[in-house]
Design an enzyme around this catalytic site. Structure first.
Site, PDB file in Angstrom:
ATOM      1  N   GLN A 279     -37.750  43.315 -34.410  1.00 49.18           N
ATOM      2  CA  GLN A 279     -37.697  44.503 -35.275  1.00 49.18           C
ATOM      3  C   GLN A 279     -36.481  44.470 -36.196  1.00 49.18           C
ATOM      4  O   GLN A 279     -36.516  45.011 -37.298  1.00 49.18           O
ATOM      5  CB  GLN A 279     -37.668  45.778 -34.428  1.00 49.18           C
ATOM      6  CG  GLN A 279     -38.943  46.048 -33.655  1.00 49.18           C
ATOM      7  CD  GLN A 279     -38.842  45.596 -32.218  1.00 49.18           C
ATOM      8  OE1 GLN A 279     -38.199  44.582 -31.926  1.00 49.18           O
ATOM      9  NE2 GLN A 279     -39.460  46.329 -31.297  1.00 49.18           N
TER      10      GLN A 279
ATOM     11  N   GLY B 141     -41.096  53.193 -32.692  1.00 54.00           N
ATOM     12  CA  GLY B 141     -39.982  54.093 -32.919  1.00 54.00           C
ATOM     13  C   GLY B 141     -40.326  55.442 -32.327  1.00 54.00           C
ATOM     14  O   GLY B 141     -41.388  56.009 -32.630  1.00 54.00           O
ATOM     15  N   ALA B 142     -39.452  55.963 -31.468  1.00 55.93           N
ATOM     16  CA  ALA B 142     -39.785  57.165 -30.701  1.00 55.93           C
ATOM     17  C   ALA B 142     -40.235  58.348 -31.564  1.00 55.93           C
ATOM     18  O   ALA B 142     -41.275  58.959 -31.278  1.00 55.93           O
ATOM     19  CB  ALA B 142     -38.602  57.555 -29.811  1.00 55.93           C
TER      20      ALA B 142
ATOM     21  N   ASN C  56     -32.889  52.786 -24.568  1.00 52.46           N
ATOM     22  CA  ASN C  56     -33.164  52.292 -25.918  1.00 52.46           C
ATOM     23  C   ASN C  56     -33.655  50.854 -25.815  1.00 52.46           C
ATOM     24  O   ASN C  56     -33.766  50.297 -24.726  1.00 52.46           O
ATOM     25  CB  ASN C  56     -31.903  52.398 -26.790  1.00 52.46           C
ATOM     26  CG  ASN C  56     -32.206  52.193 -28.261  1.00 52.46           C
ATOM     27  OD1 ASN C  56     -33.145  52.780 -28.805  1.00 52.46           O
ATOM     28  ND2 ASN C  56     -31.439  51.343 -28.923  1.00 52.46           N
ATOM     29  N   LYS C  57     -33.939  50.265 -26.953  1.00 52.59           N
ATOM     30  CA  LYS C  57     -34.485  48.912 -26.987  1.00 52.59           C
ATOM     31  C   LYS C  57     -33.664  47.957 -26.127  1.00 52.59           C
ATOM     32  O   LYS C  57     -32.436  48.012 -26.116  1.00 52.59           O
ATOM     33  CB  LYS C  57     -34.524  48.415 -28.436  1.00 52.59           C
ATOM     34  CG  LYS C  57     -35.168  47.054 -28.628  1.00 52.59           C
ATOM     35  CD  LYS C  57     -36.603  47.030 -28.128  1.00 52.59           C
ATOM     36  CE  LYS C  57     -37.472  48.068 -28.788  1.00 52.59           C
ATOM     37  NZ  LYS C  57     -38.816  48.163 -28.180  1.00 52.59           N
TER      38      LYS C  57
ATOM     39  N   ASP D 229     -34.722  56.079 -27.244  1.00 52.01           N
ATOM     40  CA  ASP D 229     -36.094  56.456 -26.912  1.00 52.01           C
ATOM     41  C   ASP D 229     -36.147  57.581 -25.889  1.00 52.01           C
ATOM     42  O   ASP D 229     -37.128  58.313 -25.822  1.00 52.01           O
ATOM     43  CB  ASP D 229     -36.855  55.239 -26.397  1.00 52.01           C
ATOM     44  CG  ASP D 229     -37.247  54.311 -27.525  1.00 52.01           C
ATOM     45  OD1 ASP D 229     -38.389  54.396 -27.980  1.00 52.01           O
ATOM     46  OD2 ASP D 229     -36.397  53.524 -27.982  1.00 52.01           O
TER      47      ASP D 229
END
EC number: 5.3.1.23
Length: 358
Positions: A205, A55-56, A256-257, A246
């Site tokens: 996740q 997680g950023a 992002n993911k 992120d």
């Protein structure tokens, strides 16, 4: 709202105590709750790289504490500890390439070091700065939660279905969560009927972390395969997709993911609003667009091994960790500085000129 949000906090992933950084090992959740204590920068860098912490915002906070540990060791060694500390900054910076919060936190720690007054205690100053980074993220989470709820209420105030991706809760931040923080706050306000959580392969996740966090707080959650998201938007009355980030570039593109981009495309097709929630430390105004973002790729074994067995000797895997969602697919970016609807370069620049709202 603030008091109710604080009362709802049940999970944390980062704890600084007794001169060590304690991290909840997210690789083994939800089956084990195992805390690991780190006392060196090398250990923290490996924890980031191996996804003990992820997680950023959480990565940035952990790196800041890593510098405190490094400074303590370098000062104890004697000699030119300041020059030697540069190696630790580089080690931590190399641990994950995409999440800009990592570099933001390290730059802030470096700036604090450079501003030391003569005869000041460098270790005390660095520790105070790391704690401040941690606390500011917690405060930002609370502000973003309120702003996100206000945005949802602006468009539709009744209870509704929300879809989310990866994990953006307390496990990914220094506090309440980014996207999941908004969802939590909306639930407290009676505005969430159900949350659909993408499983988020290959690290799962969503199934391991997000579903666990939501279930622990009594928030109705349905876990779904990533490939079911479009069908869910079409058939389950989803009104919002809410995700974290992120890295966000100067024009509003969002890394992002992996899987976020296809969610945004599907949301646009189905008339579902798309919200990105991230602190301003995630915004990188030095990058013009998402084309400039370095995308981390992980070992193909994460995809090629099933049940501990390789799927095929001649099969290759492409395993990017992140993708980039263009700004024109995003309805709103929510930060602690405010909300940018239909983001573009001018709006992002205006946002970054503001002071924090909290």
């Amino acid at each position: 709202m603030r008091d109710r949000l604080l009362a709802a906090e049940k999970v944390k992933a980062i704890d600084w105590r007794d001169g060590a950084l304690h991290l909840l090992d997210q690789r083994v959740l939800p089956f084990e709750e195992n805390w690991i204590a780190y006392t060196s920068a090398a250990g923290v860098a490996e924890a980031i790289r191996s996804m003990v912490v992820r997680g950023a915002p959480a990565i940035g906070i952990s790196a800041a504490y890593g510098i405190v540990l490094a400074a303590r060791a370098r000062i104890a060694e004697g000699g030119d500890w300041y020059a030697a500390l540069e190696e630790d900054f580089m080690l931590l910076a190399d641990s994950r390439p995409t999440a800009v919060n990592l570099f933001w936190a390290l730059n802030r720690m470096h700036d604090r070091l450079d501003r030391l007054k003569e005869n000041a205690d460098p270790l005390a100053a660095l520790e105070a700065e790391a704690i401040a980074i941690h606390e500011s993220d917690r405060e930002a989470n609370l502000t973003m939660a309120q702003l996100g709820v206000d945005l949802i209420r602006k468009h539709q105030g009744n209870a509704q279905a929300i879809l989310t991706h990866c994990n953006t809760g307390a496990l990914a931040t220094g506090g309440f969560g980014t996207a999941l923080g908004v969802i939590r706050a909306a639930f407290i306000e009676g505005m969430v009927e159900r949350v659909y959580a993408d499983e988020t392969r290959p690290w799962l996740q969503g199934s391991r972390l997000t579903a666990w966090e939501l279930a622990n707080e009594g928030i109705p959650v349905t876990l779904n395969a990533d490939s079911a998201a479009a069908h869910i938007m079409k058939t389950k009355g989803v009104t919002w997709v809410i995700v974290g980030a992120d890295r966000i570039t100067a024009n509003g593109d969002v890394a992002n993911k992996i899987g976020t981009y296809q969610l945004a495309v599907n949301a646009m097709h189905h008339g579902v609003r798309f919200m990105v929630v991230a602190p301003s430390s995630t915004i990188d105004m030095n990058l013009a667009s998402g084309d400039d973002i370095p995308i981390e790729e992980r070992d193909g074994a994460e995809l090629l091994e099933v049940g501990g067995k390789r799927v095929g000797a001649d099969v290759e895997a492409f395993n990017p960790v992140f993708d980039v969602t263009p700004a024109d697919l995003i309805d709103a970016i929510v930060t602690e500085k405010g909300i940018v609807e239909r983001p573009d370069t001018a709006k992002m620049a205006q946002l970054m000129c503001r002071k924090r709202l909290h």
